[in-house]
Design an enzyme around this catalytic site. Structure first.
Site, PDB file in Angstrom:
ATOM      1  N   GLY A   1     -10.769   8.186   2.870  1.00  0.00           N
ATOM      2  CA  GLY A   1      -9.559   8.325   2.068  1.00  0.00           C
ATOM      3  C   GLY A   1      -8.467   7.416   2.603  1.00  0.00           C
ATOM      4  O   GLY A   1      -8.741   6.393   3.240  1.00  0.00           O
ATOM      5  N   GLU A   2      -7.222   7.773   2.337  1.00  0.00           N
ATOM      6  CA  GLU A   2      -6.040   7.029   2.784  1.00  0.00           C
ATOM      7  C   GLU A   2      -5.897   5.681   2.076  1.00  0.00           C
ATOM      8  O   GLU A   2      -4.921   4.975   2.266  1.00  0.00           O
ATOM      9  CB  GLU A   2      -6.052   6.788   4.297  1.00  0.00           C
ATOM     10  CG  GLU A   2      -6.153   8.048   5.126  1.00  0.00           C
ATOM     11  CD  GLU A   2      -6.346   7.769   6.620  1.00  0.00           C
ATOM     12  OE1 GLU A   2      -6.128   6.610   7.056  1.00  0.00           O
ATOM     13  OE2 GLU A   2      -6.718   8.699   7.350  1.00  0.00           O
ATOM     14  N   GLY A   3      -6.886   5.292   1.282  1.00  0.00           N
ATOM     15  CA  GLY A   3      -6.910   3.976   0.667  1.00  0.00           C
ATOM     16  C   GLY A   3      -7.687   2.955   1.479  1.00  0.00           C
ATOM     17  O   GLY A   3      -7.697   1.760   1.152  1.00  0.00           O
TER      18      GLY A   3
ATOM     19  N   HIS B   1       0.845  -1.190   0.000  1.00  0.00           N
ATOM     20  CA  HIS B   1       0.000   0.000   0.000  1.00  0.00           C
ATOM     21  C   HIS B   1       0.882   1.243   0.000  1.00  0.00           C
ATOM     22  O   HIS B   1       1.714   1.422   0.897  1.00  0.00           O
ATOM     23  CB  HIS B   1      -0.916   0.021   1.215  1.00  0.00           C
ATOM     24  CG  HIS B   1      -1.899   1.163   1.210  1.00  0.00           C
ATOM     25  ND1 HIS B   1      -3.032   1.159   0.434  1.00  0.00           N
ATOM     26  CD2 HIS B   1      -1.903   2.353   1.859  1.00  0.00           C
ATOM     27  CE1 HIS B   1      -3.706   2.289   0.625  1.00  0.00           C
ATOM     28  NE2 HIS B   1      -3.026   3.027   1.479  1.00  0.00           N
TER      29      HIS B   1
END
Length: 348
Positions: A314-316, A57
């Site tokens: 968000g942030e993945g 990630h």
């Protein structure tokens, strides 16, 4: 400008993959979207026995000049504060990476703060944030090329470690603003249907955000009456967003699976697809976020998101939450028995 060589997966193996899926001991098509995912992953890997190896990630952070115009409820200090929080394992992205076995790489693409003492943050700072696109391009052509290159290099690093599935996330206060404009200019969606709450703006604040973005687009169109895709990307984008585009394009070039998160990362995939349409063959969309207009953005790419659970962090994080479904699709095609071996009558 950095170039990519992205080929669509060879479809010659498609019938063999479909035959394997159809002969698993289940009613034909009964595992629904898992079967679609298994087909996509098998085509990407050109294999009847696909694998998911060393998932990584990339969390890219940067600040945005447009934040100075009051388009976000959160101040820009939150960007660097959260970046430090990520190094301590305290963010949503940390939790999900731990849960699903992803290696997290935190990258400073252009945070407006000195993070050099945080040794676990990869320092690729291009500048202390982009310029204010209400008045000038967010970045130069050279800065755009640098951001694309850094994103590609981060994927190269992961690939070299044995990764074949990449997830990308972002941290950048005000980045729903460029995402909304990209949806407008790259997707042909009226701007008023693109601008949403972001970090929580509403009422007069939301109206203000819309007016700032509307004026920004008008000024851009006056200066660029016939803009290229690159013009649109660099004029409004953030360093973390352009870095994500570079990562997506390199991952597709390397024939890796690309997990796409919410509104901002979907905007990056939309932009990437306008540069290299074949990148979409490698994309798996994790979720439909709660941000206004995300569903419309997904429809432009004919994307079917795995989850729809009201997320907009968000942030993945939304893509990470969808990983077990991706893993299940691979387990299905590899581990389920077929009718012949199970001595079950094939009835179709």
């Amino acid at each position: 400008m950095i170039q990519f060589n992205i080929d669509r997966p060879d479809s010659e193996i498609k019938d063999k993959i479909q035959n394997k899926i159809d002969n698993l001991n289940k009613p034909k098509g009964s595992l629904g979207f898992l079967e679609t995912l298994a087909m996509q992953i098998s085509l990407i890997q050109q294999s009847l026995t696909p694998t998911l190896s060393h998932p990584c990630h990339l969390l890219m952070g940067a600040d945005h000049g447009i934040e100075r115009e009051g388009v976000s409820l959160s101040p820009r200090d939150v960007t660097w504060q959260q970046m430090i929080n990520f190094t301590k394992g305290g963010g949503g992205v940390n939790m999900f990476c731990r849960q699903h076995g992803f290696e997290l790489k935190i990258i400073d693409m252009g945070v407006d703060h000195d993070l050099t003492e945080c040794k676990s943050i990869i320092n690729r700072k291009i500048a202390n944030g982009t310029k204010d696109f209400l008045y000038e391009p967010a970045m130069s052509e050279e800065e755009m090329d640098k951001a694309l290159t850094i994103g590609a290099e981060m994927v190269d690093r992961c690939f070299g470690e044995g990764c074949n599935i990449i997830c990308i996330g972002e941290m950048g206060i005000a980045n729903t603003s460029p995402s909304s404009i990209w949806l407008n200019l790259l997707g042909g969606v009226p701007l008023e249907k693109c601008v949403g709450a972001g970090s929580g703006v509403k009422g007069t604040q939301l109206s203000h955000k819309y007016e700032v973005l509307k004026l920004s687009v008008e000024k851009f169109q006056n200066g660029f009456p016939h803009p290229s895709v690159n013009d649109i990307i660099r004029y409004f984008g953030g360093f973390e967003m352009v870095g994500a585009i570079g990562a997506m394009l390199r991952a597709a070039e390397k024939k890796m699976l690309v997990m796409v998160d919410g509104f901002i990362m979907s905007a990056c995939m939309l932009a990437a697809s306008k540069m290299y349409p074949a990148v979409l063959d490698y994309a798996v969309f994790g979720h439909c976020g709660d941000e206004h207009a995300h569903a419309r953005m997904l429809s432009l790419m004919n994307a079917r998101p795995i989850l729809n659970i009201g997320m907009r962090l968000g942030e993945g994080t939304g893509a990470l939450c969808a990983y077990p479904i991706i893993e299940s699709s691979v387990r299905m095609i590899n581990e389920m028995n077929n009718f012949e071996n199970a001595n079950i009558t094939k009835y179709f």
